[in-house]
Design a protein around this motif. Sequence first.
Motif, PDB file in Angstrom:
ATOM      1  N   MET A   1       0.775  -1.230   0.209  1.00  0.00           N
ATOM      2  CA  MET A   1      -0.140   0.717  -0.194  1.00  0.00           C
ATOM      3  C   MET A   1       0.661   0.906   0.095  1.00  0.00           C
ATOM      4  N   LYS A   2       0.059   1.898  -0.700  1.00  0.00           N
ATOM      5  CA  LYS A   2       1.734   3.669  -1.057  1.00  0.00           C
ATOM      6  C   LYS A   2       1.358   4.384   0.353  1.00  0.00           C
ATOM      7  N   ARG A   3       2.253   5.116   0.274  1.00  0.00           N
ATOM      8  CA  ARG A   3       2.380   5.885   1.477  1.00  0.00           C
ATOM      9  C   ARG A   3       1.541   7.383   1.646  1.00  0.00           C
ATOM     10  N   ARG A   4       1.244   8.229   1.382  1.00  0.00           N
ATOM     11  CA  ARG A   4       0.580   9.254   1.456  1.00  0.00           C
ATOM     12  C   ARG A   4       1.391  10.231   2.010  1.00  0.00           C
ATOM     13  N   ILE A   5       2.004  11.632   1.305  1.00  0.00           N
ATOM     14  CA  ILE A   5       2.194  12.406   1.204  1.00  0.00           C
ATOM     15  C   ILE A   5       0.966  14.183   1.017  1.00  0.00           C
ATOM     16  N   GLY A   6       1.298  14.776   1.829  1.00  0.00           N
ATOM     17  CA  GLY A   6       1.187  15.978   1.329  1.00  0.00           C
ATOM     18  C   GLY A   6       1.794  16.852   0.798  1.00  0.00           C
ATOM     19  N   VAL A   7       2.036  17.934   1.007  1.00  0.00           N
ATOM     20  CA  VAL A   7       3.400  19.087  -0.711  1.00  0.00           C
ATOM     21  C   VAL A   7       2.239  19.793  -0.257  1.00  0.00           C
ATOM     22  N   MET A   8       2.802  21.502   0.477  1.00  0.00           N
ATOM     23  CA  MET A   8       2.419  22.345   0.525  1.00  0.00           C
ATOM     24  C   MET A   8       3.542  23.540   0.103  1.00  0.00           C
ATOM     25  N   GLY A   9       2.906  24.243  -0.771  1.00  0.00           N
ATOM     26  CA  GLY A   9       4.120  24.622  -1.323  1.00  0.00           C
ATOM     27  C   GLY A   9       3.205  26.107  -1.217  1.00  0.00           C
ATOM     28  N   GLY A  10       3.866  27.498  -1.628  1.00  0.00           N
ATOM     29  CA  GLY A  10       3.720  28.422  -1.318  1.00  0.00           C
ATOM     30  C   GLY A  10       5.324  29.473  -0.434  1.00  0.00           C
ATOM     31  N   THR A  11       4.830  31.060  -0.242  1.00  0.00           N
ATOM     32  CA  THR A  11       5.436  31.893  -0.290  1.00  0.00           C
ATOM     33  C   THR A  11       6.230  31.952   1.316  1.00  0.00           C
ATOM     34  N   PHE A  12       5.183  31.342   2.028  1.00  0.00           N
ATOM     35  CA  PHE A  12       5.211  31.581   3.852  1.00  0.00           C
ATOM     36  C   PHE A  12       5.880  32.913   3.875  1.00  0.00           C
ATOM     37  N   ASP A  13       5.635  34.454   3.448  1.00  0.00           N
ATOM     38  CA  ASP A  13       6.485  35.225   3.895  1.00  0.00           C
ATOM     39  C   ASP A  13       5.886  36.581   4.488  1.00  0.00           C
TER      40      ASP A  13
ATOM     41  N   LEU B   1      -0.830  26.635   8.508  1.00  0.00           N
ATOM     42  CA  LEU B   1      -0.858  25.472   9.685  1.00  0.00           C
ATOM     43  C   LEU B   1      -2.104  24.662  10.119  1.00  0.00           C
ATOM     44  N   ILE B   2      -2.917  25.470   9.387  1.00  0.00           N
ATOM     45  CA  ILE B   2      -4.612  25.046  10.578  1.00  0.00           C
ATOM     46  C   ILE B   2      -4.400  23.801   8.865  1.00  0.00           C
ATOM     47  N   ILE B   3      -4.361  24.548   8.103  1.00  0.00           N
ATOM     48  CA  ILE B   3      -4.939  23.818   6.890  1.00  0.00           C
ATOM     49  C   ILE B   3      -4.649  22.701   6.310  1.00  0.00           C
ATOM     50  N   ALA B   4      -2.761  22.499   6.835  1.00  0.00           N
ATOM     51  CA  ALA B   4      -2.138  21.585   6.137  1.00  0.00           C
ATOM     52  C   ALA B   4      -2.559  20.080   8.037  1.00  0.00           C
TER      53      ALA B   4
ATOM     54  N   GLY C   1      -7.486  14.041 -14.169  1.00  0.00           N
ATOM     55  CA  GLY C   1      -6.679  14.720 -12.922  1.00  0.00           C
ATOM     56  C   GLY C   1      -7.779  14.025 -11.747  1.00  0.00           C
ATOM     57  N   GLN C   2      -7.245  14.446 -10.840  1.00  0.00           N
ATOM     58  CA  GLN C   2      -8.181  14.260  -9.058  1.00  0.00           C
ATOM     59  C   GLN C   2      -7.966  15.276  -8.286  1.00  0.00           C
ATOM     60  N   ILE C   3      -9.365  15.724  -7.894  1.00  0.00           N
ATOM     61  CA  ILE C   3      -8.678  16.803  -7.142  1.00  0.00           C
ATOM     62  C   ILE C   3     -10.040  16.710  -6.306  1.00  0.00           C
ATOM     63  N   GLU C   4      -9.657  17.001  -5.371  1.00  0.00           N
ATOM     64  CA  GLU C   4     -11.016  17.131  -4.017  1.00  0.00           C
ATOM     65  C   GLU C   4     -10.611  18.017  -2.923  1.00  0.00           C
ATOM     66  N   LEU C   5     -11.620  18.200  -2.692  1.00  0.00           N
ATOM     67  CA  LEU C   5     -11.990  20.183  -2.255  1.00  0.00           C
ATOM     68  C   LEU C   5     -12.805  19.846  -0.098  1.00  0.00           C
ATOM     69  N   LEU C   6     -11.742  20.246  -0.719  1.00  0.00           N
ATOM     70  CA  LEU C   6     -12.021  20.821   1.356  1.00  0.00           C
ATOM     71  C   LEU C   6     -12.211  21.745   2.575  1.00  0.00           C
ATOM     72  N   GLN C   7     -12.802  21.998   2.796  1.00  0.00           N
ATOM     73  CA  GLN C   7     -13.355  23.057   3.861  1.00  0.00           C
ATOM     74  C   GLN C   7     -13.218  22.902   5.137  1.00  0.00           C
ATOM     75  N   VAL C   8     -11.782  24.092   5.835  1.00  0.00           N
ATOM     76  CA  VAL C   8     -11.938  24.099   6.412  1.00  0.00           C
ATOM     77  C   VAL C   8     -12.050  25.481   7.459  1.00  0.00           C
ATOM     78  N   PRO C   9     -11.945  25.196   8.550  1.00  0.00           N
ATOM     79  CA  PRO C   9     -12.165  26.210   9.267  1.00  0.00           C
ATOM     80  C   PRO C   9     -11.466  27.790   9.693  1.00  0.00           C
ATOM     81  N   MET C  10     -11.894  28.417   8.200  1.00  0.00           N
ATOM     82  CA  MET C  10     -10.806  29.343   8.447  1.00  0.00           C
ATOM     83  C   MET C  10     -10.681  29.899   8.642  1.00  0.00           C
ATOM     84  N   LEU C  11      -9.417  31.084   8.833  1.00  0.00           N
ATOM     85  CA  LEU C  11      -9.163  32.787   9.670  1.00  0.00           C
ATOM     86  C   LEU C  11      -8.536  32.893   8.821  1.00  0.00           C
TER      87      LEU C  11
END
Length: 201
Positions: A1-13, A20-23, A154-164
């Motif tokens: 079974m494949k491992r699952r890893i999230g990748v979060m890109g951005g300038t983080f500036d 951090l909440i999204i991740a 492609g595969q794109i999933e939508l995620l609702q996150v408590p947003m700040l």
Amino acid sequence: MKRRIGVMGGTFDPIHYGHLIIANEVLDKYNMEKIIFVPAGKPPHKKVTGACALDRFLMTNIATLSNNKFIVSDIEIKSLEKSYTINTIRKLINEYDNTEFYFITGTDAIVELPNWHETENLLKMCKFIGVSRSGYSTLDIEFKINEIMNRYNGQIELLQVPMLEISSTDIRERINLGRSIKYLLPEIVEKFIIKNNLYLE
């Protein structure tokens, strides 16, 4: 079974609690092994005008220290080439065997995928998680994303996150105006910014 890893890109500036909440939400909901934060080096569609690449990398590192499932990669900031997402994913695929990658970004960026570099190949190499942001029509977003999935298979999933309602732009403006940034980002990042006189014009 494949491992699952999230990748979060951005300038983080700079990186803030919204990132951090999204991740953490993705980590929990999708049962990821880890989330890799990838500070952008030379974004092709966005000019980085704030902190230098090394400072952004260091801030991302110290902001994620308390979570052992968050790691920070210097893949993009040490590269001389433009920070195309497909190049980053290719390098990660070479680094991690037997892994499914999920690229995490806002739905506003997802709808622009047809304008990304090598979109078709990118969607073959990784899945996308589109995080909801305020101010965008959910139905309109879903329609556009379905079009993209059908066009590129492609595969794109939508995620609702408590947003700040926090943004790096607002934080930089607050610092420049001498206003407080407390509780918008980790205290250790705030101290780093103050110590290094970042974002003062």
